[in-house]
Write a protein that holds these residues in place. Structure first.
Motif, short mmCIF file in Angstrom:
data_model
loop_
_atom_site.label_atom_id
_atom_site.label_comp_id
_atom_site.label_asym_id
_atom_site.label_seq_id
_atom_site.Cartn_x
_atom_site.Cartn_y
_atom_site.Cartn_z
N ILE A 98 -25.44 -46.86 20.85
CA ILE A 98 -25.17 -47.41 19.53
C ILE A 98 -26.43 -48.04 18.92
O ILE A 98 -26.67 -47.95 17.72
N SER A 99 -27.27 -48.62 19.77
CA SER A 99 -28.48 -49.26 19.23
C SER A 99 -29.55 -48.23 18.87
O SER A 99 -30.52 -48.53 18.17
N LEU A 100 -29.38 -46.99 19.35
CA LEU A 100 -30.33 -45.94 18.99
C LEU A 100 -29.99 -45.32 17.64
O LEU A 100 -30.84 -44.82 16.93
N LEU A 101 -28.70 -45.33 17.32
CA LEU A 101 -28.20 -44.67 16.10
C LEU A 101 -28.78 -45.30 14.84
O LEU A 101 -29.00 -46.51 14.78
N ARG A 102 -29.00 -44.45 13.83
CA ARG A 102 -29.34 -45.02 12.53
C ARG A 102 -28.11 -45.78 12.03
O ARG A 102 -26.99 -45.28 12.15
N PRO A 103 -28.32 -46.98 11.47
CA PRO A 103 -27.17 -47.85 11.14
C PRO A 103 -26.14 -47.18 10.24
O PRO A 103 -24.93 -47.33 10.48
N HIS A 104 -26.59 -46.41 9.25
CA HIS A 104 -25.60 -45.85 8.31
C HIS A 104 -24.77 -44.74 8.96
O HIS A 104 -23.68 -44.42 8.50
N ILE A 105 -25.29 -44.16 10.06
CA ILE A 105 -24.52 -43.12 10.75
C ILE A 105 -23.40 -43.77 11.57
O ILE A 105 -22.30 -43.22 11.70
N ALA A 106 -23.66 -44.96 12.07
CA ALA A 106 -22.65 -45.66 12.86
C ALA A 106 -21.40 -45.92 12.03
O ALA A 106 -20.29 -45.90 12.55
N THR A 107 -21.57 -46.13 10.74
CA THR A 107 -20.41 -46.48 9.90
C THR A 107 -19.98 -45.32 8.98
O THR A 107 -19.11 -45.49 8.14
N LEU A 108 -20.58 -44.16 9.19
CA LEU A 108 -20.33 -43.02 8.30
C LEU A 108 -18.87 -42.56 8.31
O LEU A 108 -18.26 -42.47 9.38
N GLN A 109 -18.34 -42.29 7.16
CA GLN A 109 -17.01 -41.70 7.05
C GLN A 109 -17.18 -40.18 6.99
O GLN A 109 -17.64 -39.66 5.98
N PRO A 110 -16.84 -39.44 8.05
CA PRO A 110 -17.11 -38.00 8.01
C PRO A 110 -16.17 -37.24 7.07
O PRO A 110 -15.09 -37.74 6.73
N TYR A 111 -16.58 -36.04 6.67
CA TYR A 111 -15.76 -35.16 5.84
C TYR A 111 -14.51 -34.77 6.61
O TYR A 111 -14.59 -34.42 7.79
N LEU A 159 -29.93 -32.10 13.64
CA LEU A 159 -28.92 -33.16 13.61
C LEU A 159 -29.34 -34.37 14.45
O LEU A 159 -29.02 -35.51 14.11
N LEU A 160 -30.07 -34.11 15.53
CA LEU A 160 -30.56 -35.23 16.36
C LEU A 160 -31.48 -36.13 15.54
O LEU A 160 -31.38 -37.36 15.59
N PHE A 161 -32.38 -35.49 14.78
CA PHE A 161 -33.27 -36.29 13.93
C PHE A 161 -32.47 -37.09 12.92
O PHE A 161 -32.72 -38.27 12.70
N ARG A 162 -31.47 -36.43 12.32
CA ARG A 162 -30.73 -37.10 11.26
C ARG A 162 -29.87 -38.24 11.79
O ARG A 162 -29.62 -39.21 11.09
N ALA A 163 -29.41 -38.10 13.05
CA ALA A 163 -28.56 -39.14 13.62
C ALA A 163 -29.37 -40.34 14.13
O ALA A 163 -28.94 -41.49 14.00
N PHE A 164 -30.52 -40.07 14.72
CA PHE A 164 -31.20 -41.12 15.48
C PHE A 164 -32.52 -41.61 14.90
O PHE A 164 -32.98 -42.70 15.27
N CYS A 165 -33.15 -40.82 14.05
CA CYS A 165 -34.52 -41.17 13.64
C CYS A 165 -34.57 -41.61 12.19
O CYS A 165 -34.32 -40.82 11.27
N ASN A 166 -34.91 -42.88 11.97
CA ASN A 166 -35.10 -43.38 10.61
C ASN A 166 -36.40 -42.81 10.05
O ASN A 166 -37.46 -43.04 10.63
N PRO A 167 -36.31 -42.08 8.92
CA PRO A 167 -37.52 -41.48 8.34
C PRO A 167 -38.57 -42.54 8.06
O PRO A 167 -38.24 -43.67 7.65
N GLY A 168 -39.82 -42.18 8.29
CA GLY A 168 -40.92 -43.09 7.98
C GLY A 168 -41.01 -44.28 8.92
O GLY A 168 -41.85 -45.16 8.71
N LYS A 169 -40.17 -44.34 9.94
CA LYS A 169 -40.15 -45.51 10.81
C LYS A 169 -40.17 -45.12 12.29
O LYS A 169 -41.03 -45.55 13.04
N ASP A 170 -39.22 -44.28 12.69
CA ASP A 170 -39.10 -43.92 14.10
C ASP A 170 -40.03 -42.76 14.45
O ASP A 170 -40.58 -42.09 13.57
N ASN A 171 -40.19 -42.55 15.76
CA ASN A 171 -41.01 -41.42 16.22
C ASN A 171 -40.35 -40.71 17.39
O ASN A 171 -39.42 -41.24 18.02
#
Ligand SMILES: *Cc1c(COP(=O)(O)O)cnc(C)c1O
Length: 353
Positions: free
Chosen positions: A6-19, A87-99
């Motif tokens: 959970i601490s690896l996840l991008r915060p907005h993904i943790a609370t995302l309401q899926p389709y 999808l891994l990038f989109r779930a876990f990596c904050n653009p411009g911040k994570d590596n």
């Protein structure tokens, strides 16, 4: 080492309401379906493609689960492995911040996908015999490092990475460790899928594109903890695997024996190609292969590559890739294709080498 997904996840993904798709509320197969704006009369083709496919790919996962011996809820299916990577990038990596950490020379999609997602890359090159250097990997890790991509057998070097090194990374890195096993069917190495229980940070990727001969259908697999798989499923496009692909692959799973026999044939042809190449005086190195291709060092590889193209023989030019200087990557073909390649290689090198 404790792993906190959970601490690896991008915060907005943790609370995302899926389709939620039209079919989520009613899962029966019989009924009058007026919920998805489909064409009720059928398709313009002979086959009926008018209904949306199963977004959960349940039947297919049940059968893949038996072959791979991984529970269905630990399997993600993507439109090629490339979709899982993205999808891994989109779930876990904050653009411009994570590596993320890559081990070049390796599969090009990791870097492309990172760049598309504006995620920084840290490169820790393999050794000259294409092995990982775990201590250098750990030195490159910081608090912003979310994923390490390990490809074994590796593309383009064709070798497998030492299992102990991979395990060392799994045991000491707090982020996600991707082990890309696209070529595992051509190797004697057991899959890392047997170690999913031990390592909650492990994600193993495989594909139907290589040994199964289904590259055109686009179906990739990722195996991981229930929690990681649930995240990928939540953020994927709902209908990411077409009905045609699901049905065709489901039917093809019954022919696993054929996969084994084709794989065996490819391994024999790899041996043939290796032996024939080793007889050629200008071939400087044939790297050991656990995959369905050979990485071969030839003087003036760039020129040889061009001359081969003129003969309509297309190989992969890796001459400018780090640690692959003057190397061509040659997929193992049929006997006739391999002979055509060898014959033309002799012809063009008599001029250019
Ligand atoms: C070919 C290959 C894949 C497969 O990609 P798909 O999108 O499933 O076709 C994955 N990883 C590596 C290293 C490959 O070479």
């Amino acid at each position: 080492m404790k792993f906190y997904l959970i601490s690896l996840l991008r915060p907005h993904i943790a609370t995302l309401q899926p389709y939620t798709s039209a079919r989520d509320e009613y899962t029966g197969k019989i009924g009058v379906f007026l919920d998805a704006n489909e064409n009720p009369y059928g398709s313009i083709t002979d086959q009926d493609f008018n209904r949306y496919p199963d977004p959960y790919q349940s039947d297919l996962k049940t059968e893949i689960s038996k072959i791979k011996e991984v529970p269905a809820d630990q399997i993600f299916l993507g439109n090629g492995s490339d979709e899982a990577i993205d999808l891994l990038f989109r779930a876990f990596c904050n653009p411009g911040k994570d590596n993320v950490i890559l081990l070049p020379p390796t599969y090009g999609m990791y870097e492309v996908s990172a760049s598309i997602n504006d995620v920084a890359i840290r490169k820790v090159p393999l050794t000259s015999d294409f092995q990982m250097q775990p201590e250098k990997v750990f030195a490159a890790v910081d608090d912003q490092t979310k994923i390490i991509f390990i490809c074994s057998p590796n593309n383009p070097s064709a070798n497998k990475l030492k299992r102990d090194d991979i395990i060392q990374v799994l045991e000491n890195f707090k982020g996600i460790v991707v082990v890309d096993e696209a070529y595992i069917d051509f190797s004697d190495e057991p899959s890392f899928t047997t170690q999913l229980e031990q390592y909650p940070n492990l994600l193993v990727m495989q594909t139907f594109s290589k040994a199964w001969g289904l590259a055109s259908l686009r179906l990739g697999m990722a195996f991981g903890s229930k929690e990681i798989i649930a995240i990928l499923n939540r953020i994927k496009p709902p209908y990411n695997i077409s009905g045609l692909t699901q049905d065709t692959v489901l039917a093809s799973l019954k022919n696993y024996d054929k996969v084994k026999s084709m794989t065996q044939e490819i391994l024999e042809e790899r041996e043939f190609l290796k032996n024939e190449l080793s007889k050629l005086p200008f071939v400087q190195k044939i790297h050991p292969s656990h995959a369905n291709f050979l990485l071969v060092k030839i003087p003036n590889a760039m020129k040889v590559y061009q001359d081969l193209i003129e003969q309509k023989i297309i190989v992969r030019n890796r001459a400018k890739v780090l640690l692959c200087e003057d190397c061509l990557r040659i997929s193992v073909g049929t006997r006739a294709e391999n002979e055509a390649f060898l014959e033309n290689l002799k012809k063009v090198t008599s001029k250019s080498v």
